[in-house]
Motif scaffolding. Structure first.
Motif, PDB file in Angstrom:
ATOM      1  N   THR A   1     111.009 -67.464 104.445  1.00 60.62           N
ATOM      2  CA  THR A   1     111.693 -68.747 104.323  1.00 60.62           C
ATOM      3  C   THR A   1     111.781 -69.156 102.856  1.00 60.62           C
ATOM      4  OG1 THR A   1     109.641 -70.001 104.565  1.00 60.62           O
ATOM      5  CG2 THR A   1     110.835 -69.427 106.587  1.00 60.62           C
ATOM      6  N   ALA A   2     112.540 -70.223 102.587  1.00 60.41           N
ATOM      7  CA  ALA A   2     112.655 -70.701 101.216  1.00 60.41           C
ATOM      8  C   ALA A   2     111.309 -71.168 100.677  1.00 60.41           C
ATOM      9  CB  ALA A   2     113.676 -71.849 101.155  1.00 60.41           C
ATOM     10  N   TYR A   3     110.515 -71.782 101.551  1.00 63.58           N
ATOM     11  CA  TYR A   3     109.186 -72.225 101.151  1.00 63.58           C
ATOM     12  C   TYR A   3     108.300 -71.035 100.783  1.00 63.58           C
ATOM     13  CZ  TYR A   3     104.556 -74.391 101.563  1.00 63.58           C
ATOM     14  OH  TYR A   3     103.272 -74.809 101.322  1.00 63.58           O
ATOM     15  N   GLU A   4     108.317 -69.999 101.633  1.00 66.23           N
ATOM     16  CA  GLU A   4     107.511 -68.811 101.357  1.00 66.23           C
ATOM     17  C   GLU A   4     108.008 -68.066 100.125  1.00 66.23           C
ATOM     18  OE1 GLU A   4     106.224 -67.713 105.958  1.00 66.23           O
ATOM     19  OE2 GLU A   4     108.065 -66.887 105.081  1.00 66.23           O
ATOM     20  N   THR A   5     109.317 -68.042  99.918  1.00 65.02           N
ATOM     21  CA  THR A   5     109.875 -67.371  98.742  1.00 65.02           C
ATOM     22  C   THR A   5     109.427 -68.049  97.462  1.00 65.02           C
ATOM     23  OG1 THR A   5     111.824 -66.697 100.021  1.00 65.02           O
ATOM     24  CG2 THR A   5     112.012 -66.647  97.624  1.00 65.02           C
ATOM     25  N   PHE A   6     109.368 -69.383  97.498  1.00 64.71           N
ATOM     26  CA  PHE A   6     108.939 -70.098  96.290  1.00 64.71           C
ATOM     27  C   PHE A   6     107.501 -69.754  95.949  1.00 64.71           C
ATOM     28  CE2 PHE A   6     106.689 -73.757  94.476  1.00 64.71           C
ATOM     29  CZ  PHE A   6     107.393 -73.907  93.297  1.00 64.71           C
ATOM     30  N   TRP A   7     106.591 -69.802  96.932  1.00 67.49           N
ATOM     31  CA  TRP A   7     105.164 -69.602  96.651  1.00 67.49           C
ATOM     32  C   TRP A   7     104.799 -68.135  96.474  1.00 67.49           C
ATOM     33  CZ3 TRP A   7     102.467 -73.352  94.864  1.00 67.49           C
ATOM     34  CH2 TRP A   7     102.739 -74.662  95.238  1.00 67.49           C
ATOM     35  N   LYS A   8     105.591 -67.230  97.036  1.00 67.41           N
ATOM     36  CA  LYS A   8     105.260 -65.807  96.941  1.00 67.41           C
ATOM     37  C   LYS A   8     106.023 -65.086  95.824  1.00 67.41           C
ATOM     38  CE  LYS A   8     102.478 -65.822 100.488  1.00 67.41           C
ATOM     39  NZ  LYS A   8     101.004 -65.575 100.335  1.00 67.41           N
TER      40      LYS A   8
ATOM     41  N   THR B   1     108.745 -67.044  93.330  1.00 64.21           N
ATOM     42  CA  THR B   1     109.105 -67.872  92.178  1.00 64.21           C
ATOM     43  C   THR B   1     107.886 -68.364  91.410  1.00 64.21           C
ATOM     44  OG1 THR B   1     111.086 -68.627  93.368  1.00 64.21           O
ATOM     45  CG2 THR B   1     110.396 -69.899  91.443  1.00 64.21           C
TER      46      THR B   1
END
Length: 303
Positions: free
Chosen positions: A222-229, A231
């Motif tokens: 997800t976008a949330y997971e992409t940010f923390w993993k 970005t």
């Protein structure tokens, strides 16, 4: 004999040393000498020779340090206040800068203009522009009646107290509520101090390989997971850069620096002024060492 070729890691290390070489030369030529003289002045009593010019130094040991911490009326309070303001401002500036960089890194019409607007406070903080703005503000203020200013102040105060009571009734801890109130009170200074940090974060976001986002999308992140993993780990090295810049920048305009300047050039007490400058420098270095060492342990470097 064959020439020994440098490995890729050695070439990158050499490039890094060459990149910081101009700064290092300037540091040795200008700053180290100034730091040595400041230390010398802090341990001495300086007397100006008005007739022949120059100055004379009389060694007094730790007398100036003892006076600053035991007898001076406001130094400890000003130093503590400056450190507390820095503790509040730095996290807010970093979070705000990263958030705005994420927004400004997206494609939308007028993106270049919006980026320039957020960088304008850095330009407007130039001394000449600040003096001109202050003069214009004073001229405009003379045409405003005192009653209208008082009414505006009362309105702002009532609005702030209302929201403080509102959040207090929601059982928010007083420490967190105090931090939020302090953040709201500093919102103007936070925005004006975030220009350089936003630019650095935008450069960091644009340097992230697109293949990492493609892999995350294929894996169903997800976008949330992409940010923390993806970005956030990739911009961690630049967070260290921004933290160092923000801490140093916050102390440049702090009340401690103003106190040292006033003590030197208004009271002509160069020894005590050198103590103020030296102590603030040591405090800044100690804070940077603690923060950087903490962030460094959690920083991921992508080769």
């Amino acid at each position: 004999m064959k020439k020994r070729k440098l490995t890729l890691s050695q070439k990158r290390t050499l490039s890094g040393y060459l990149f910081i070489l101009p700064w290092f030369i300037g540091f040795l030529v200008f700053y180290v000498r100034s730091l040595f003289m400041t230390t010398q002045f802090s341990l001495s009593e300086l007397t100006m020779d008005v007739v022949n010019g120059g100055y004379t130094l009389e060694f007094v040991g730790l007398k100036n340090f003892l006076y600053a911490f035991t007898a001076h009326g406001s130094f400890k309070q000003i130093l503590t206040t400056s450190v507390m303001d820095m503790v509040i401002d730095v996290p807010l500036i970093i979070f705000f800068s990263l958030f705005m960089a994420l927004m400004l890194n997206r494609k939308f019409p007028g993106r270049t203009l919006v980026r320039a607007i957020f960088f304008l406070p850095v330009i407007l903080n130039a001394e000449a522009i600040v003096d001109a703005v202050e003069t214009a503000t004073m001229m405009v203020a003379t045409g405003v009646s005192a009653s209208s200013q008082e009414m505006a102040a009362e309105t702002v105060g009532m609005g702030m107290s209302y929201y403080i009571d509102l959040f207090g009734n929601l059982m928010i801890p007083k420490q967190l509520l105090g931090y939020i109130v302090g953040a709201v009170d500093r919102i103007t200074s936070i925005i004006s101090a975030s220009g350089v940090q936003i630019v650095i974060f935008i450069a960091a976001l644009q340097s992230i390989p697109g293949s990492l986002y493609e892999v995350a999308k294929i894996e169903g992140a997800t976008a949330y997971e992409t940010f923390w993993k993806v970005t956030f780990p990739m911009v961690m090295p630049h967070i260290i850069t921004n933290v160092v810049y923000t801490v140093v920048d916050s102390f440049i305009d702090s009340d401690v620096v103003n106190l040292a300047y006033t003590t030197a050039f208004s009271d002509f007490n160069y020894g005590l002024s050198s103590v103020f400058s030296l102590v603030s420098t040591l405090v800044t270095c100690a804070i940077l060492a603690l923060v950087v060492s903490f962030i460094q342990k959690k920083t991921f470097y992508y080769n």
